[in-house]
Design a protein around this motif. Sequence first.
Motif, PDB file in Angstrom:
ATOM      1  N   UNK A  25       0.820  -1.217   0.000  1.00  0.00           N
ATOM      2  CA  UNK A  25       0.000   0.000   0.000  1.00  0.00           C
ATOM      3  C   UNK A  25       0.851   1.264   0.000  1.00  0.00           C
ATOM      4  N   UNK A  68      -6.926 -11.111   1.042  1.00  0.00           N
ATOM      5  CA  UNK A  68      -7.720  -9.898   0.793  1.00  0.00           C
ATOM      6  C   UNK A  68      -6.939  -8.634   1.131  1.00  0.00           C
TER       7      UNK A  68
ATOM      8  N   UNK B 172      -7.354 -10.393  -8.715  1.00  0.00           N
ATOM      9  CA  UNK B 172      -6.395  -9.386  -8.240  1.00  0.00           C
ATOM     10  C   UNK B 172      -7.029  -8.002  -8.323  1.00  0.00           C
ATOM     11  N   UNK B 174      -5.725  -5.042  -6.079  1.00  0.00           N
ATOM     12  CA  UNK B 174      -4.603  -4.125  -5.832  1.00  0.00           C
ATOM     13  C   UNK B 174      -5.099  -2.672  -5.723  1.00  0.00           C
ATOM     14  N   UNK B 175      -5.977  -2.455  -4.787  1.00  0.00           N
ATOM     15  CA  UNK B 175      -6.476  -1.101  -4.522  1.00  0.00           C
ATOM     16  C   UNK B 175      -5.792  -0.595  -3.255  1.00  0.00           C
ATOM     17  N   UNK B 176      -4.785   0.247  -3.442  1.00  0.00           N
ATOM     18  CA  UNK B 176      -3.987   0.706  -2.302  1.00  0.00           C
ATOM     19  C   UNK B 176      -4.836   1.487  -1.307  1.00  0.00           C
ATOM     20  N   UNK B 177      -5.698   2.367  -1.816  1.00  0.00           N
ATOM     21  CA  UNK B 177      -6.465   3.225  -0.919  1.00  0.00           C
ATOM     22  C   UNK B 177      -7.446   2.420  -0.078  1.00  0.00           C
ATOM     23  N   UNK B 178      -8.152   1.509  -0.739  1.00  0.00           N
ATOM     24  CA  UNK B 178      -9.134   0.700  -0.014  1.00  0.00           C
ATOM     25  C   UNK B 178      -8.471  -0.410   0.800  1.00  0.00           C
ATOM     26  N   UNK B 179      -7.210  -0.673   0.503  1.00  0.00           N
ATOM     27  CA  UNK B 179      -6.519  -1.730   1.236  1.00  0.00           C
ATOM     28  C   UNK B 179      -6.918  -3.135   0.810  1.00  0.00           C
ATOM     29  N   UNK B 180      -7.425  -3.256  -0.388  1.00  0.00           N
ATOM     30  CA  UNK B 180      -7.843  -4.577  -0.889  1.00  0.00           C
ATOM     31  C   UNK B 180      -6.823  -5.055  -1.918  1.00  0.00           C
ATOM     32  N   UNK B 181      -6.105  -6.124  -1.589  1.00  0.00           N
ATOM     33  CA  UNK B 181      -5.141  -6.672  -2.537  1.00  0.00           C
ATOM     34  C   UNK B 181      -5.818  -7.620  -3.512  1.00  0.00           C
ATOM     35  N   UNK B 182      -6.653  -8.499  -2.990  1.00  0.00           N
ATOM     36  CA  UNK B 182      -7.330  -9.468  -3.862  1.00  0.00           C
ATOM     37  C   UNK B 182      -8.763  -9.660  -3.383  1.00  0.00           C
ATOM     38  N   UNK B 184     -11.197 -12.003  -2.332  1.00  0.00           N
ATOM     39  CA  UNK B 184     -11.155 -13.411  -1.933  1.00  0.00           C
ATOM     40  C   UNK B 184     -12.436 -14.172  -2.270  1.00  0.00           C
ATOM     41  N   UNK B 187     -11.367 -16.287  -5.266  1.00  0.00           N
ATOM     42  CA  UNK B 187     -10.279 -17.252  -5.084  1.00  0.00           C
ATOM     43  C   UNK B 187     -10.888 -18.464  -4.390  1.00  0.00           C
TER      44      UNK B 187
END
Lengths: 448, 448
Positions: A25, A68, B172, B174-182, B184, B187
Amino acid sequence: MSSSNRQLSLNLFIYPGGHHEAAWRYPSSAPERAFDITYYQELARRAEAAKFDAIFFADGPVLADNIRYSSRFRLEPLTWLSAIAAATSRIGLIATSSTTYYEPYNLARLFASLDHLSGGRAGWNIVTTGAAQASANFGYPEQPNHAERYAKAAEFVDVVTKLWDSWEDDALVIDKDAGIFADDEKIHAIDHVGPHFRVKGPFNTARSPQGRPVYVQAGSSDDGRSFAARYAEAIFTAHQTLISAQRFYADIKHQAAGLGRNPDHIKILPGISPYIGSTEAEAQRLFDEFNHLVQPAYSLGQLRNMTGLDLTGHDLDGPFPRHLIDTSGPNGVASRFQLVVDIIDREKPTIRQLINRLAGARGHYVSIGTPEKIADEIQTWFETGAADGFNIMPPWLTGGFDAFAGEVLPLLRKRGLFREEYAGRTLRDHFDLPRPDSIFSGVARASA
Amino acid sequence: MSSSNRQLSLNLFIYPGGHHEAAWRYPSSAPERAFDITYYQELARRAEAAKFDAIFFADGPVLADNIRYSSRFRLEPLTWLSAIAAATSRIGLIATSSTTYYEPYNLARLFASLDHLSGGRAGWNIVTTGAAQASANFGYPEQPNHAERYAKAAEFVDVVTKLWDSWEDDALVIDKDAGIFADDEKIHAIDHVGPHFRVKGPFNTARSPQGRPVYVQAGSSDDGRSFAARYAEAIFTAHQTLISAQRFYADIKHQAAGLGRNPDHIKILPGISPYIGSTEAEAQRLFDEFNHLVQPAYSLGQLRNMTGLDLTGHDLDGPFPRHLIDTSGPNGVASRFQLVVDIIDREKPTIRQLINRLAGARGHYVSIGTPEKIADEIQTWFETGAADGFNIMPPWLTGGFDAFAGEVLPLLRKRGLFREEYAGRTLRDHFDLPRPDSIFSGVARASA
């Protein structure tokens, strides 16, 4: 190497976004390149330009909890490092692989091949895989217990060692006129029969440039220490205090000597995650920036993995409920568990303080300060029997590595603690480790 | 692709010194570079410059018989191709791996990683490993039988397919602001439970560029054909005559259509080993040069592996003792066995004539002649329902490939049968195969 010019060993431990759990991040991190091999090739070239001993990938055959909120997927390290080998020429390449979930013949081939194609730069971080969920990806009804995993690991190392040695170094003849490609008297079946493995051999490829990859180990439990003292040539370890690192260092070197090994042939490399600022306050501000990116839902899951304790719903700014931790439970033998308990007992943190502390590097030492302060710590650990070098764990990549290479490394060089240039070509050269003879050298072959 | 501009698929099948069993003895071969990755990188770059679809490595987790006389060691293909990927940008990379001796979770990771790091160029040649001795490297008291190996292979393919699909393509975030990488929810655990494997999943890395590597298959027994018709997207096969290849081609396409598959999505690629001369006589002299390098002690061992018959001590220039072959024995189901019996019945060779014939390419088609003759054969097979392309097996490397690329390829291009430039970037693009959707696409996740 005499102690007067004893040199630090330095590895770059690569996590996709960096070691802080919220590294992905951080504004200047590049998580969108997480699956882009050129990103890692560039990193490896920077580490090589800095004359680091090696780069290192952790691994486990399971998806980590809570993807996540984190970039904790896994890159398969042997393929990844093979592609990195092609973009570099000197730096060592250390891959983590599990003795619990691989067949020794297959894993021996992957590492021998990495050693061949890199010209002798392979290292194997031998792990038994702590994550219980991995067992469900391999048909196990439940995870093999800690002692059982280490017993299997010892046999596994025995098998792959024999496979790597099964072609003597001079087995390749390649005489076109005589029509002799290899001297089959120098290629040996290993005929291994043990409680976990039956492997006949011989291996199906020639002995690799280093003879065997460098044996690395990273567990610090009692079982892990005994294993390391017997087999490891480099140890990655986590310590929060100088005294803890000194005790570990003395214990391993003592145990190794007791087994007839040369203690200088085991490099002890604690992890260190440096937050570098031009002043102490600036460094602290950098660390605080990362704290603001931490997501407690994720961090509490990490804490649960390390301690068995789920603190979801507790007041994060209240004191850590130490009495809820069960030190007699199944986690009690794991070294990382003990490390967390020690922090709680020593520092009496709030829950938030603890999760921020662990977010930095999962229990590895976090060093926050000026380049001078960090260089001083490294020098102190190196010169007072706590470390032979370090596993550098940048908070974020690539910037966190660049800061270390640009600001701390010149100080270490000025003090004569770290090489200006590579002296050799293989990882064994960099670590100043001997190249082992084949255990079959000079042994007449019993049967064709 | 419409049939009017249907194009040949061409792979370069790489054996360390070349495909003739004595290739390593040929004056211009370079066996001393057999473990030098740059040798293979150079070869791959030549194949890429020729716009070949792919390079291909065979494999088996065992040392071949009689390494004394031959260069038949094994390079581990997944690491090797990863390093080759780093030196190329377009050409496909096909590795052989065994469903009998690998854990599906481990193998799925290696191939997904090769696909990621190559930008979508991975292919998997799915084999069950015919060599009986391999079983002794994996603790089996004896080799699993042919049918059992294929049953396990089918389940293995099912498992790895689910693993490769377990991250949907858009998992995937990868939203830095929302803090969501994936995401789930996208998956999926696979929860596979079958007779050979229990694998929970999910996979520990994102879906790869091709979704799945291209599924390649190379066995031509009845079991092998059924398997291929169900799963394969490309088939490597060995035929000595046009009619044999046509029958195989028709059978596979018919079986595939019967299973509801589009027959155009299975590329049938016989092997061909070209000995090229500017005249027929010159080509024959080239072949004879190789015959002079053959070592009967080795060739008779190869023949024994294919037929079960050891002819050591027989007069090499006498007629082949056909009556000694046991067609009802355990070799009887293997396609290579039948192929050798067919040659004997058709051509009535002496022992020496047969071993020279098989020395060329282990039962694959050997084409001896001018570039025009070889191009004519390729065109005939391509246009009369015998082949969608070829697995090119140069007698020696690198010269045998250069001769094909320099002399035969221009003729094929002039006839509009082979591309001038790559149209796409992935191996699926080159083979004109669709990219599969994840089987989990749009499936709501049952549980977090």
